[in-house]
Design a protein around this motif. Structure first.
Motif, PDB file in Angstrom:
ATOM      1  N   VAL A 201      19.079  10.490 -45.420  1.00 34.37           N
ATOM      2  CA  VAL A 201      17.649  10.771 -45.462  1.00 34.37           C
ATOM      3  C   VAL A 201      17.124  10.443 -46.852  1.00 34.37           C
ATOM      4  O   VAL A 201      17.663  10.911 -47.855  1.00 34.37           O
ATOM      5  CB  VAL A 201      17.377  12.260 -45.135  1.00 34.37           C
ATOM      6  N   ASP A 202      16.060   9.631 -46.904  1.00 35.80           N
ATOM      7  CA  ASP A 202      15.387   9.319 -48.163  1.00 35.80           C
ATOM      8  C   ASP A 202      14.242  10.313 -48.341  1.00 35.80           C
ATOM      9  O   ASP A 202      13.292  10.328 -47.568  1.00 35.80           O
ATOM     10  CB  ASP A 202      14.856   7.889 -48.137  1.00 35.80           C
ATOM     11  N   ALA A 203      14.327  11.149 -49.376  1.00 29.21           N
ATOM     12  CA  ALA A 203      13.352  12.218 -49.578  1.00 29.21           C
ATOM     13  C   ALA A 203      12.197  11.813 -50.481  1.00 29.21           C
ATOM     14  O   ALA A 203      11.359  12.643 -50.812  1.00 29.21           O
ATOM     15  CB  ALA A 203      14.052  13.431 -50.169  1.00 29.21           C
ATOM     16  N   LYS A 204      12.101  10.558 -50.847  1.00 33.12           N
ATOM     17  CA  LYS A 204      11.062  10.122 -51.778  1.00 33.12           C
ATOM     18  C   LYS A 204       9.678  10.297 -51.150  1.00 33.12           C
ATOM     19  O   LYS A 204       9.397   9.760 -50.092  1.00 33.12           O
ATOM     20  CB  LYS A 204      11.275   8.663 -52.159  1.00 33.12           C
ATOM     21  N   GLY A 205       8.837  11.098 -51.819  1.00 37.40           N
ATOM     22  CA  GLY A 205       7.470  11.307 -51.356  1.00 37.40           C
ATOM     23  C   GLY A 205       7.324  12.306 -50.225  1.00 37.40           C
ATOM     24  O   GLY A 205       6.226  12.515 -49.729  1.00 37.40           O
ATOM     25  N   GLN A 206       8.401  12.945 -49.800  1.00 36.38           N
ATOM     26  CA  GLN A 206       8.345  13.905 -48.697  1.00 36.38           C
ATOM     27  C   GLN A 206       7.968  15.286 -49.224  1.00 36.38           C
ATOM     28  O   GLN A 206       8.321  15.655 -50.338  1.00 36.38           O
ATOM     29  CB  GLN A 206       9.705  13.989 -47.997  1.00 36.38           C
ATOM     30  N   VAL A 207       7.259  16.056 -48.400  1.00 35.08           N
ATOM     31  CA  VAL A 207       6.919  17.434 -48.739  1.00 35.08           C
ATOM     32  C   VAL A 207       8.162  18.298 -48.516  1.00 35.08           C
ATOM     33  O   VAL A 207       8.827  18.193 -47.482  1.00 35.08           O
ATOM     34  CB  VAL A 207       5.728  17.928 -47.890  1.00 35.08           C
TER      35      VAL A 207
ATOM     36  N   ASN B 119      25.922  15.992 -39.928  1.00 30.47           N
ATOM     37  CA  ASN B 119      25.945  16.059 -41.390  1.00 30.47           C
ATOM     38  C   ASN B 119      24.752  15.294 -41.948  1.00 30.47           C
ATOM     39  O   ASN B 119      24.360  14.263 -41.396  1.00 30.47           O
ATOM     40  CB  ASN B 119      27.243  15.462 -41.926  1.00 30.47           C
ATOM     41  N   VAL B 120      24.201  15.766 -43.049  1.00 26.20           N
ATOM     42  CA  VAL B 120      23.012  15.161 -43.646  1.00 26.20           C
ATOM     43  C   VAL B 120      23.261  14.913 -45.126  1.00 26.20           C
ATOM     44  O   VAL B 120      23.751  15.791 -45.838  1.00 26.20           O
ATOM     45  CB  VAL B 120      21.779  16.070 -43.472  1.00 26.20           C
ATOM     46  N   VAL B 121      22.911  13.705 -45.589  1.00 24.36           N
ATOM     47  CA  VAL B 121      22.958  13.359 -47.002  1.00 24.36           C
ATOM     48  C   VAL B 121      21.527  13.014 -47.415  1.00 24.36           C
ATOM     49  O   VAL B 121      20.883  12.165 -46.801  1.00 24.36           O
ATOM     50  CB  VAL B 121      23.887  12.155 -47.269  1.00 24.36           C
ATOM     51  N   VAL B 122      21.028  13.697 -48.448  1.00 27.19           N
ATOM     52  CA  VAL B 122      19.660  13.484 -48.919  1.00 27.19           C
ATOM     53  C   VAL B 122      19.715  12.719 -50.230  1.00 27.19           C
ATOM     54  O   VAL B 122      20.383  13.140 -51.182  1.00 27.19           O
ATOM     55  CB  VAL B 122      18.921  14.828 -49.118  1.00 27.19           C
ATOM     56  N   VAL B 123      19.028  11.568 -50.285  1.00 22.78           N
ATOM     57  CA  VAL B 123      18.931  10.787 -51.514  1.00 22.78           C
ATOM     58  C   VAL B 123      17.504  10.878 -52.037  1.00 22.78           C
ATOM     59  O   VAL B 123      16.564  11.150 -51.289  1.00 22.78           O
ATOM     60  CB  VAL B 123      19.339   9.314 -51.287  1.00 22.78           C
TER      61      VAL B 123
END
Length: 126
Positions: free
Chosen positions: A43-49, A78-82
């Motif tokens: 998951v790309d968290a860039k700009g996410q609330v 499983n989740v990986v957040v970048v």
């Protein structure tokens, strides 16, 4: 027929159903759920609330997005957040002073209530 105990019922299906406390779960489905391997999600968290992303990730971690979801079985993935450093805090959570988002915890000792603002946590001072 005794009530409350588990029994094998072969009337409705050829391979049997485990009946317990009014809940029927086919044995083959139960074995399939345990045999499935978790999938890795990037998951790309860039700009996410922050809160909205956390809600979506918890849905995936619990496995509720799968048709084989059971609340008493571990069906989650499983989740990986970048790019977590680029998350967005809405409202006035980053302001200083009154109205800022506060994170509080207690050390367990008398007078051990600790407090940090969201800005301090993000900057690494907390």
């Amino acid at each position: 027929a005794r009530s409350g105990g588990a029994r094998l019922d072969t009337r409705n299906s050829g391979w049997g159903t485990l009946r317990r406390a009014g809940m029927s779960l086919p044995l083959a489905v139960s074995r399939t759920i345990r045999a499935t391997k978790p999938v890795w999600h990037l998951v790309d968290a860039k700009g996410q609330v922050t809160g909205r992303l956390a809600t979506q990730l918890s849905y995936i971690l619990r496995g509720k997005h799968k048709p084989t979801y059971l609340k008493n079985a571990d069906c989650g993935d499983n989740v990986v957040v970048v790019n977590a450093k680029d998350l967005v805090l809405t409202g006035g959570k980053l302001r200083s002073g009154r109205g800022a988002k506060l994170y509080r915890w207690h050390t367990g000792h008398p007078g051990g209530l600790k407090t940090r603002t969201a800005r301090e946590v993000i900057e690494g001072n907390g």
